[in-house]
Design an enzyme around this catalytic site. Structure first.
Site, short mmCIF file in Angstrom:
data_model
loop_
_atom_site.label_atom_id
_atom_site.label_comp_id
_atom_site.label_asym_id
_atom_site.label_seq_id
_atom_site.Cartn_x
_atom_site.Cartn_y
_atom_site.Cartn_z
N ASP A 77 0.86 -1.20 0.00
CA ASP A 77 0.00 0.00 0.00
C ASP A 77 0.88 1.24 0.00
O ASP A 77 1.86 1.32 0.75
CB ASP A 77 -0.91 -0.02 1.25
CG ASP A 77 -2.04 1.00 1.15
OD1 ASP A 77 -1.76 2.20 0.99
OD2 ASP A 77 -3.21 0.59 1.23
N ASN B 196 -12.67 -3.53 3.05
CA ASN B 196 -13.74 -2.53 3.01
C ASN B 196 -14.59 -2.90 1.80
O ASN B 196 -14.15 -2.74 0.66
CB ASN B 196 -13.16 -1.12 2.89
CG ASN B 196 -12.42 -0.71 4.15
OD1 ASN B 196 -12.83 -1.03 5.27
ND2 ASN B 196 -11.31 0.00 4.00
N GLN C 197 -14.76 1.83 1.50
CA GLN C 197 -13.99 1.41 0.32
C GLN C 197 -13.80 2.59 -0.62
O GLN C 197 -14.78 3.17 -1.10
CB GLN C 197 -14.72 0.27 -0.41
CG GLN C 197 -13.93 -0.27 -1.60
CD GLN C 197 -14.66 -1.40 -2.32
OE1 GLN C 197 -15.81 -1.70 -2.03
NE2 GLN C 197 -13.98 -2.02 -3.27
N HIS D 140 -10.10 -5.56 -2.83
CA HIS D 140 -8.74 -5.69 -2.30
C HIS D 140 -8.80 -6.09 -0.84
O HIS D 140 -9.61 -5.59 -0.08
CB HIS D 140 -7.93 -4.40 -2.49
CG HIS D 140 -8.63 -3.16 -2.03
ND1 HIS D 140 -9.66 -2.58 -2.73
CD2 HIS D 140 -8.46 -2.41 -0.92
CE1 HIS D 140 -10.08 -1.51 -2.09
NE2 HIS D 140 -9.38 -1.38 -0.96
N HIS E 164 -6.75 -6.03 2.60
CA HIS E 164 -5.65 -5.40 3.30
C HIS E 164 -5.01 -6.43 4.24
O HIS E 164 -5.72 -7.10 5.00
CB HIS E 164 -6.15 -4.25 4.19
CG HIS E 164 -6.75 -3.09 3.45
ND1 HIS E 164 -6.05 -1.92 3.20
CD2 HIS E 164 -7.99 -2.89 2.93
CE1 HIS E 164 -6.84 -1.06 2.57
NE2 HIS E 164 -8.02 -1.63 2.39
P1 AMP Z 1 -9.86 1.20 0.61
O1 AMP Z 1 -10.19 2.39 1.46
O2 AMP Z 1 -10.13 -0.10 1.32
O3 AMP Z 1 -10.48 1.27 -0.75
O4 AMP Z 1 -8.28 1.23 0.45
C1 AMP Z 1 -7.64 1.68 -0.70
C2 AMP Z 1 -6.16 1.61 -0.41
O5 AMP Z 1 -5.47 1.73 -1.63
C3 AMP Z 1 -5.65 2.74 0.50
O6 AMP Z 1 -5.05 2.17 1.66
C4 AMP Z 1 -4.63 3.47 -0.38
O7 AMP Z 1 -3.52 3.91 0.34
C5 AMP Z 1 -4.27 2.39 -1.40
N1 AMP Z 1 -3.80 2.88 -2.68
C6 AMP Z 1 -4.41 3.78 -3.48
N2 AMP Z 1 -3.68 3.97 -4.60
C7 AMP Z 1 -2.59 3.15 -4.50
C8 AMP Z 1 -1.49 2.90 -5.34
N3 AMP Z 1 -1.32 3.52 -6.53
N4 AMP Z 1 -0.56 1.99 -4.93
C9 AMP Z 1 -0.71 1.36 -3.75
N5 AMP Z 1 -1.75 1.56 -2.92
C10 AMP Z 1 -2.68 2.45 -3.28
#
Ligand code: AMP
Length: 142
Positions: free
Chosen positions: A33, A89, A96, A102, A104
């Site tokens: 992440d 999420n 989300q 995805h 985590h």
């Molecule tokens: P969510 O809130 O469960 O949708 O989490 C999305 C996650 O994606 C967050 O923890 C972000 O930090 C991560 N994220 C967004 N863009 C990228 C990226 N380009 N590379 C790696 N992680 C990302």
């Protein structure tokens, strides 16, 4: 589902944008992440663009959880962690932000200052036994 040109995780899967990958197989890609909750925070994503967990075909959901099963202990070992918080999420209302499934995986250590999953829900509703029965019945028949 076909890849979405506007989806950041589809673009990571296709190699369009860079990511620090930790695992790839026929069904999933896992990468760090970019804004980790703790060092070694991994996201495991299916290659196909599916917004929510239950939209995935069973075989892909199986492959996703198999990858999580394999990566979690490796994340712990790599970070000298003794536990992981693993979560999804699943839908906008849950927080989300990226509408591509995805999982985590966050390495955890004793006294690392973060609470359990339950800490996200400080105000607990009171639900009677009868209400629980009714909820369970709706789930069983749904
Ligand atoms: P969510 O809130 O469960 O949708 O989490 C999305 C996650 O994606 C967050 O923890 C972000 O930090 C991560 N994220 C967004 N863009 C990228 C990226 N380009 N590379 C790696 N992680 C990302």
């Amino acid at each position: 589902m076909a890849a979405s040109a506007t989806c950041v995780f589809c673009r990571i899967v296709s190699g369009d944008i860079p990511a620090t990958k930790v695992h790839e197989d026929a069904h999933v890609v896992a990468f760090l992440d970019v804004q980790p909750l703790r060092p070694g925070h991994v996201l495991v994503v299916p290659r196909s663009h599916v917004a929510r967990l239950h939209d995935m075909p069973h075989a892909e959901a199986d492959a996703l959880w198999r990858a999580v099963h394999a990566i979690a202990p490796r994340a712990e070992k790599a970070l000298g962690a003794s536990a992981t918080t693993i979560g999804v999420n699943n839908g906008r209302a849950s927080g989300q932000e990226v509408p591509h499934v995805h999982v985590h995986i966050v390495p955890r250590k004793e006294g690392d200052g973060a609470g359990p999953f339950h800490a996200a829900f400080p105000d607990r509703p009171s639900v009677t036994r009868e209400e629980m029965q009714a909820i369970a019945e709706r789930m069983r028949s749904g």
